[in-house]
Design a protein around this motif. Structure first.
Motif, PDB file in Angstrom:
ATOM      1  N   ASP A 128      36.517-104.774  29.051  1.00  0.00           N
ATOM      2  CA  ASP A 128      36.904-104.345  30.291  1.00  0.00           C
ATOM      3  C   ASP A 128      37.770-102.837  30.182  1.00  0.00           C
ATOM      4  O   ASP A 128      38.427-102.724  31.087  1.00  0.00           O
ATOM      5  CB  ASP A 128      38.753-105.077  30.921  1.00  0.00           C
ATOM      6  CG  ASP A 128      37.933-106.253  31.360  1.00  0.00           C
ATOM      7  OD1 ASP A 128      37.086-106.686  31.228  1.00  0.00           O
ATOM      8  OD2 ASP A 128      39.017-107.075  31.176  1.00  0.00           O
ATOM      9  N   THR A 129      37.794-101.936  29.226  1.00  0.00           N
ATOM     10  CA  THR A 129      38.608-101.016  29.156  1.00  0.00           C
ATOM     11  C   THR A 129      37.585 -99.838  29.716  1.00  0.00           C
ATOM     12  O   THR A 129      37.689 -99.121  30.744  1.00  0.00           O
ATOM     13  CB  THR A 129      38.221-100.924  27.505  1.00  0.00           C
ATOM     14  OG1 THR A 129      38.987-101.430  26.603  1.00  0.00           O
ATOM     15  CG2 THR A 129      38.933 -99.099  27.299  1.00  0.00           C
ATOM     16  N   GLU A 130      36.101-100.154  29.358  1.00  0.00           N
ATOM     17  CA  GLU A 130      35.036 -99.111  30.342  1.00  0.00           C
ATOM     18  C   GLU A 130      35.215 -99.270  31.164  1.00  0.00           C
ATOM     19  O   GLU A 130      35.169 -98.388  32.378  1.00  0.00           O
ATOM     20  CB  GLU A 130      34.102 -99.359  29.861  1.00  0.00           C
ATOM     21  CG  GLU A 130      33.348 -98.704  28.247  1.00  0.00           C
ATOM     22  CD  GLU A 130      33.824 -99.520  27.153  1.00  0.00           C
ATOM     23  OE1 GLU A 130      34.809-100.347  27.653  1.00  0.00           O
ATOM     24  OE2 GLU A 130      33.508 -99.514  25.723  1.00  0.00           O
ATOM     25  N   LEU A 131      35.018-100.836  31.782  1.00  0.00           N
ATOM     26  CA  LEU A 131      35.146-101.160  33.397  1.00  0.00           C
ATOM     27  C   LEU A 131      36.502-100.945  33.948  1.00  0.00           C
ATOM     28  O   LEU A 131      36.045 -99.803  35.454  1.00  0.00           O
ATOM     29  CB  LEU A 131      34.886-102.635  33.784  1.00  0.00           C
ATOM     30  CG  LEU A 131      35.052-103.374  34.816  1.00  0.00           C
ATOM     31  CD1 LEU A 131      33.647-102.360  35.384  1.00  0.00           C
ATOM     32  CD2 LEU A 131      34.841-104.816  34.399  1.00  0.00           C
ATOM     33  N   ASN A 132      37.169-100.792  34.116  1.00  0.00           N
ATOM     34  CA  ASN A 132      38.910-100.819  34.448  1.00  0.00           C
ATOM     35  C   ASN A 132      38.180 -98.908  34.405  1.00  0.00           C
ATOM     36  O   ASN A 132      39.127 -98.136  35.515  1.00  0.00           O
ATOM     37  CB  ASN A 132      40.123-100.733  33.670  1.00  0.00           C
ATOM     38  CG  ASN A 132      39.455-102.147  33.366  1.00  0.00           C
ATOM     39  OD1 ASN A 132      38.975-103.184  34.446  1.00  0.00           O
ATOM     40  ND2 ASN A 132      40.675-102.951  32.452  1.00  0.00           N
ATOM     41  N   PHE A 133      38.336 -97.676  33.505  1.00  0.00           N
ATOM     42  CA  PHE A 133      38.473 -96.603  33.146  1.00  0.00           C
ATOM     43  C   PHE A 133      37.034 -95.529  34.455  1.00  0.00           C
ATOM     44  O   PHE A 133      37.480 -95.459  35.054  1.00  0.00           O
ATOM     45  CB  PHE A 133      37.417 -96.155  32.470  1.00  0.00           C
ATOM     46  CG  PHE A 133      37.949 -94.778  32.052  1.00  0.00           C
ATOM     47  CD1 PHE A 133      39.472 -93.987  32.033  1.00  0.00           C
ATOM     48  CD2 PHE A 133      36.866 -93.589  31.784  1.00  0.00           C
ATOM     49  CE1 PHE A 133      39.305 -92.244  31.873  1.00  0.00           C
ATOM     50  CE2 PHE A 133      37.016 -92.442  31.997  1.00  0.00           C
ATOM     51  CZ  PHE A 133      38.701 -91.626  31.483  1.00  0.00           C
ATOM     52  N   TYR A 134      35.521 -96.215  34.586  1.00  0.00           N
ATOM     53  CA  TYR A 134      34.909 -95.447  34.966  1.00  0.00           C
ATOM     54  C   TYR A 134      34.514 -96.245  36.574  1.00  0.00           C
ATOM     55  O   TYR A 134      33.777 -95.718  37.564  1.00  0.00           O
ATOM     56  CB  TYR A 134      33.405 -95.905  34.586  1.00  0.00           C
ATOM     57  CG  TYR A 134      33.812 -95.352  33.170  1.00  0.00           C
ATOM     58  CD1 TYR A 134      33.401 -93.772  33.190  1.00  0.00           C
ATOM     59  CD2 TYR A 134      33.702 -95.418  32.236  1.00  0.00           C
ATOM     60  CE1 TYR A 134      33.425 -92.382  32.148  1.00  0.00           C
ATOM     61  CE2 TYR A 134      33.861 -94.872  31.207  1.00  0.00           C
ATOM     62  CZ  TYR A 134      33.400 -93.258  30.962  1.00  0.00           C
ATOM     63  OH  TYR A 134      33.299 -92.810  29.601  1.00  0.00           O
ATOM     64  N   GLY A 135      35.045 -97.379  37.119  1.00  0.00           N
ATOM     65  CA  GLY A 135      35.388 -98.270  38.127  1.00  0.00           C
ATOM     66  C   GLY A 135      33.978 -99.946  38.410  1.00  0.00           C
ATOM     67  O   GLY A 135      33.288 -99.482  37.091  1.00  0.00           O
ATOM     68  N   ASP A 136      33.961-100.705  38.797  1.00  0.00           N
ATOM     69  CA  ASP A 136      33.223-101.531  38.626  1.00  0.00           C
ATOM     70  C   ASP A 136      31.528-101.547  39.361  1.00  0.00           C
ATOM     71  O   ASP A 136      30.871-102.309  39.554  1.00  0.00           O
ATOM     72  CB  ASP A 136      33.534-102.462  39.550  1.00  0.00           C
ATOM     73  CG  ASP A 136      34.328-102.162  40.962  1.00  0.00           C
ATOM     74  OD1 ASP A 136      33.992-101.327  41.299  1.00  0.00           O
ATOM     75  OD2 ASP A 136      34.899-103.129  41.434  1.00  0.00           O
ATOM     76  N   SER A 137      31.504-100.391  39.668  1.00  0.00           N
ATOM     77  CA  SER A 137      30.164 -99.184  40.107  1.00  0.00           C
ATOM     78  C   SER A 137      29.317 -98.772  39.344  1.00  0.00           C
ATOM     79  O   SER A 137      28.566 -98.577  39.226  1.00  0.00           O
ATOM     80  CB  SER A 137      30.714 -98.996  41.504  1.00  0.00           C
ATOM     81  OG  SER A 137      29.726 -98.304  42.203  1.00  0.00           O
ATOM     82  N   MET A 138      29.827 -97.708  38.844  1.00  0.00           N
ATOM     83  CA  MET A 138      29.693 -96.680  38.319  1.00  0.00           C
ATOM     84  C   MET A 138      29.294 -97.226  36.790  1.00  0.00           C
ATOM     85  O   MET A 138      28.395 -97.557  35.987  1.00  0.00           O
ATOM     86  CB  MET A 138      30.730 -95.689  37.583  1.00  0.00           C
ATOM     87  CG  MET A 138      30.251 -94.741  36.989  1.00  0.00           C
ATOM     88  SD  MET A 138      31.354 -93.220  36.623  1.00  0.00           S
ATOM     89  CE  MET A 138      31.057 -91.951  35.432  1.00  0.00           C
TER      90      MET A 138
END
Length: 578
Positions: free
Chosen positions: A538-548
């Motif tokens: 979830d680290t990258e997902l929370n940082f860049y967003g669930d679309s990018m």
């Protein structure tokens, strides 16, 4: 079917023979006008390939979204037409070259090596099985599906058989008839393979995303599907309740990685054929090396044993990862699976990096000359290694930025950061090792040394025994000739031990190549068959967003997967040439 440009080719062949007779050590030169037309023909075929690739990319990407009025059967129709045209052209090529005696004046010995063609056949077999599963799956819904969905896998199966046979027998050809038609046909074949690859990657990504979305619709990592409006497969609107239908559905999606790799392998081989169209090879500088693949000779088995340990351990980690992450909803099991995955990859990547550095150091002591001859196959190998590594570089750098900038940091974040850094280092060191190995001359004197060594060994053995037998009991001196023979054995023994001291470098290079080859296989299998922590962390997902972030991974990860398989083929070549 006639032989196009027959008079021109006859004059070119005569000029080539004349150049060989007058200048035996100079490469043949073709007329300047032919070089100009060669560039023009290449440019026209490149433009054709670019336009077709853009059209296919537009349709494939548009067909993946619900809000765009492009359906998946529109994509299948385009791919079916392209594959049918390629099949017709391949038949034209095979018939035309077989009827024209001057069609192929020379062959490129470096193009289409046996291990590359063998890998192509292996991937083709699995791709045919995938098409059989597709036909069985789509046939279950023939009443509620477009006919093109059943026609497409049938045409693809025929395309696989025809293209595989074509590449097996023609990969080394340097064609000298119908030059512009051949260039355009090869570029059309290359573009068709890339279009099939794009369609397979998109279909696989949509399927994986929807499978996880169905298991847990509250997962934040899949909200981007709803926002982007990604299309669900039209097959899902039909009922698939039977057991055989579920087997077909799961089977062909599990076989997608083999079809993806087949398309990329075929594209690489077709590109080399396109580069060799109209090419004359100087046989004085283009040496043909008869290299034999000997797996269990001149080896200490260290690389094979360590590589097998890594391979088997990786398969165990993959199975546990699939069970705990994809089949369980408990967060504790998910964390354990991610920790296990990262630890295994950190150990594997660390060992591979150290081994690559050691191999590069050994190359510093290698006395073999560098191969500086023109070799389109090697040039393509280097370009693919460097280009495909960019996909994993991009994912790693995005992960590093997200981990460093995010708070709080836990143990999984630390492992993820180490994993990303080692991934960058391992790709860099491995590329250096492979590229340097591909540019080395193969051992030319091995057979001479071996035969000479056997003669010297027999001569030394006989002379030493002869000397010991000829020594009289009275201690009389030997004859001058016998004394000379008594002196030479020590020199011959030193000459026998010298090649053994030289061979340790090649033995270590073989061990390194085999270890890296097996390690790259498991690093290809893990992401290709579902172990993708980029979607589960979830680290990258929370940082860049669930679309990018999912879009970044979907774009870059296929290149990283292809890099591993291409590295396997290149390392096999390095192993054989060591």
């Amino acid at each position: 079917m006639g032989c196009g440009h027959k008079d021109d080719k006859a004059s070119l062949a005569s000029s080539q023979l004349a150049s060989f007779s007058h200048q035996p050590h100079q490469p043949p030169h073709t007329p300047a006008s032919k070089e100009v037309w060669k560039k023009g023909g290449r440019m026209f075929s490149i433009l054709l390939a670019v336009h077709l690739a853009l059209l296919a990319c537009t349709l494939v990407s548009s067909g993946a979204f619900e809000k765009i009025a492009v359906h998946d059967y529109d994509v299948f129709f385009l791919l079916t037409v392209m594959m049918l045209i390629v099949i017709i052209w391949i038949i034209f090529y095979l018939v035309g070259t077989s009827r024209c005696p001057d069609a192929i004046l020379c062959k490129d010995s470096h193009a289409g090596p046996i291990w590359l063609r063998g890998g192509l056949i292996l991937f083709a077999i699995f791709s045919l099985v995938m098409d059989v599963f597709k036909i069985g799956y789509y046939s279950s819904f023939y009443s509620c599906l477009s006919a093109i969905k059943i026609i497409y896998p049938i045409v693809q199966a025929i395309f696989l058989v025809v293209q595989t046979y074509f590449l097996w027998i023609s990969a080394k050809d340097c064609v000298h008839v119908h030059l512009n038609v051949t260039r355009c046909g090869l570029m059309l074949t290359l573009t068709t393979n890339l279009a099939v690859w794009m369609s397979a990657v998109t279909d696989e990504s949509v399927h994986k995303a929807h499978s996880k979305l169905k298991k847990n619709t509250t997962e934040d990592i899949f909200r981007w599907l709803l926002k982007a409006g990604m299309r669900s497969s039209s097959v899902e609107e039909c009922n698939c309740n039977s057991q055989i239908c579920q087997i077909f559905k799961n089977g062909y999606f599990w076989l997608y990685p083999f079809n993806i790799e087949y398309s990329l392998f075929a594209s690489a081989m077709v590109y080399v054929m396109w580069k060799n169209v109209g090419r004359f090879i100087d046989h004085h500088s283009h040496h043909i090396q008869r290299l034999k693949f000997r797996l269990f000779r001149r080896t200490f088995f260290v690389g094979i044993v360590l590589g097998l340990i890594i391979l088997v351990s990786g398969l165990g980690v993959l199975i546990l990862y699939e069970v705990q992450v994809n089949s369980s909803t408990e967060s504790s099991k998910k964390s354990q699976a991610l920790t296990m995955y990262y630890i295994f990859n950190i150990v594997c990547l660390g060992l591979m990096s150290l081994v690559c550095i050691g191999g590069s150091v050994i190359y510093r002591f290698d006395k073999r000359d560098m191969d500086r001859h023109k070799n389109p196959t090697r040039t393509l190998d280097v370009a693919l290694l460097m280009g495909a590594a960019l996909g994993q570089y991009a994912i790693s750098y995005y992960s590093i930025v997200a981990i460093v900038a995010s708070t709080p940091r836990d143990a999984i974040s630390a492992l993820n950061l180490t994993y990303a850094l080692l991934m960058i280092a391992q790709h860099t060191f491995q590329n250096i090792f492979i590229i340097e190995g591909l540019h080395r001359q193969p051992p030319k004197e091995d057979h001479k040394h071996d035969s000479h060594q056997k003669d010297l060994y027999g001569l030394t053995f006989v002379n030493i025994n002869a000397v010991s037998l000829r020594v009289p009991d009275s201690g009389s001196t030997l004859a001058p000739s016998t004394a000379a023979e008594a002196i030479h054995p020590s020199d011959l023994v030193r000459s026998l031990t010298a090649p053994k001291k030289m061979n340790w470098r090649r033995k270590f290079l073989r061990e390194i190549s085999m270890f890296l080859l097996l390690s790259n296989i498991i690093l290809w299998i893990m992401p290709a068959f579902g172990a993708r922590p980029q979607f589960d962390n979830d680290t990258e997902l929370n940082f860049y967003g669930d679309s990018m972030w999912p879009a970044i991974v979907d774009i870059c990860l296929p290149f990283g997967i292809f890099y591993r398989m291409h590295a396997v083929a290149s390392l096999l070549e390095v192993y054989i040439m060591s």
